[in-house]
Design an enzyme around this catalytic site. Sequence first.
Site, PDB file in Angstrom:
ATOM      1  N   ASP A  75      34.666  -5.492 -45.488  1.00 21.52           N
ATOM      2  CA  ASP A  75      33.583  -5.279 -46.338  1.00 21.52           C
ATOM      3  C   ASP A  75      32.385  -4.853 -45.479  1.00 21.52           C
ATOM      4  O   ASP A  75      31.737  -5.431 -44.742  1.00 21.52           O
ATOM      5  CB  ASP A  75      33.202  -6.336 -47.441  1.00 21.52           C
ATOM      6  CG  ASP A  75      32.265  -6.260 -48.374  1.00 21.52           C
ATOM      7  OD1 ASP A  75      32.582  -5.992 -49.683  1.00 21.52           O
ATOM      8  OD2 ASP A  75      31.163  -5.944 -48.264  1.00 21.52           O
ATOM      9  N   ILE A  76      31.773  -3.543 -46.062  1.00 18.90           N
ATOM     10  CA  ILE A  76      30.516  -2.910 -45.418  1.00 18.90           C
ATOM     11  C   ILE A  76      29.395  -4.017 -45.730  1.00 18.90           C
ATOM     12  O   ILE A  76      29.082  -4.385 -46.930  1.00 18.90           O
ATOM     13  CB  ILE A  76      30.219  -1.596 -45.634  1.00 18.90           C
ATOM     14  CG1 ILE A  76      31.525  -0.881 -45.231  1.00 18.90           C
ATOM     15  CG2 ILE A  76      29.126  -1.038 -45.224  1.00 18.90           C
ATOM     16  CD1 ILE A  76      31.516   0.590 -45.812  1.00 18.90           C
ATOM     17  N   GLU A 117      33.550  -0.913 -51.355  1.00 18.65           N
ATOM     18  CA  GLU A 117      33.455  -0.856 -49.841  1.00 18.65           C
ATOM     19  C   GLU A 117      34.336  -1.743 -49.393  1.00 18.65           C
ATOM     20  O   GLU A 117      34.183  -2.259 -48.197  1.00 18.65           O
ATOM     21  CB  GLU A 117      31.953  -1.093 -49.360  1.00 18.65           C
ATOM     22  CG  GLU A 117      31.248  -2.515 -49.627  1.00 18.65           C
ATOM     23  CD  GLU A 117      30.722  -2.823 -51.081  1.00 18.65           C
ATOM     24  OE1 GLU A 117      30.196  -3.446 -51.299  1.00 18.65           O
ATOM     25  OE2 GLU A 117      31.152  -1.838 -51.809  1.00 18.65           O
TER      26      GLU A 117
END
Length: 392
Positions: A247-248, A290
């Site tokens: 996950d960003i 994301e």
Amino acid sequence: MGENFAFFLPIMMASFGVLFAGVWRWRVRAAGFWSCAFFCVAGGFAVPVAFAALPSALWSLVADLLFGSGFLLFSQALLERWRPSWLIHGRIAIWALSMLLCAVGIAFDNLPLELVASDFGCFLLIGLPLIAGRNHLGHWPDRILFGAATLTALDNLMRGSTVPLTLSDGNFPDSTYAFLMQALACIFGLFLALAALAANMIDLLDRYQRDALHDPLSGLLNRRGFDDAIAGRHRKLPLDGSLIVCDIDHFKAINDEYGHALGDQVIIALAGMLTRWAPSNAVTARFGGEEFVLFLPDTNAARAAGVADDIRENFARDVADQFGLARPLTASFGLSTIQRADASIHDAIARADTALYEAKARGRNRVCVRRALSPPDASTAGPVAVNLPYRA
């Protein structure tokens, strides 16, 4: 030309032109060339009807132009599958030379020269793509289409080679040449059209299936595509390996500060890194937003953690500079391995997701590994988490 052929051939060819035009509206590029080609050939076969209504020597040149243009379009339609625009200038030159010789034959009232020039031009135009296509016959639609195009090419070659025999009296409408041209056009034209239509429709279905299973932004599998890929592996081999969830960090802030267009570019950049750094047999997907998921078959936790950390380091080091961002850009990773007690791979994903939340809670930009769903402080959980912090 026989009366039945005079009406049937133009209608048949034009009908296929309409069908391919419909397929072209579904964004199948080759179908546009097939449509135009069949309309041209339909016009060529309709010339005798026009000649009967308004006699003129120019109709012969019109027919030659229509047939030659149709076969030039046939060649491009075939090459759209195998090698787009291959020898385009050479094929245009063949078409132009063929039309020039046809015009000379008409000007000097030399019907055999006109027919030979037209037939050999059509043979070369549809025959050349077969050279490019011979190495692209792994799927049955390509093999059938290749066979249909080969028969059409040979028809033109044999007809052009036997003009002195089939045009013995010099009268085209009642000649053996005209009969063979019409009869074989019905057979081979129908075969070519059906083969091309089947190939285009299969391409269209494959594209819809690919679109249904892939994320349009990143090009990776979507959630449904991931599940299908895992199910396909599970039918052949027991599932064994590791799951990585990625996950960003602070992605909403990136979108708010720099805009969604740049946010999309960041997602594409991370997807490219996942594909580049993951093993070749990995199953990589974007689950939404994301969040990304990687399944690494036959990979233990230590090796999978190394892969995740390589991706994390490269993402943190390169992507912000790549897009000229003033703020750091990082990603967090959660990891788990497949357990024998897992009912499905989603159990491992749930554990990896829990590890991802732990990575976020511990400061982000790190890899956490979890082997059970129970919280880290549970007395029965044992050593459930391993943390790989950021290394400067």
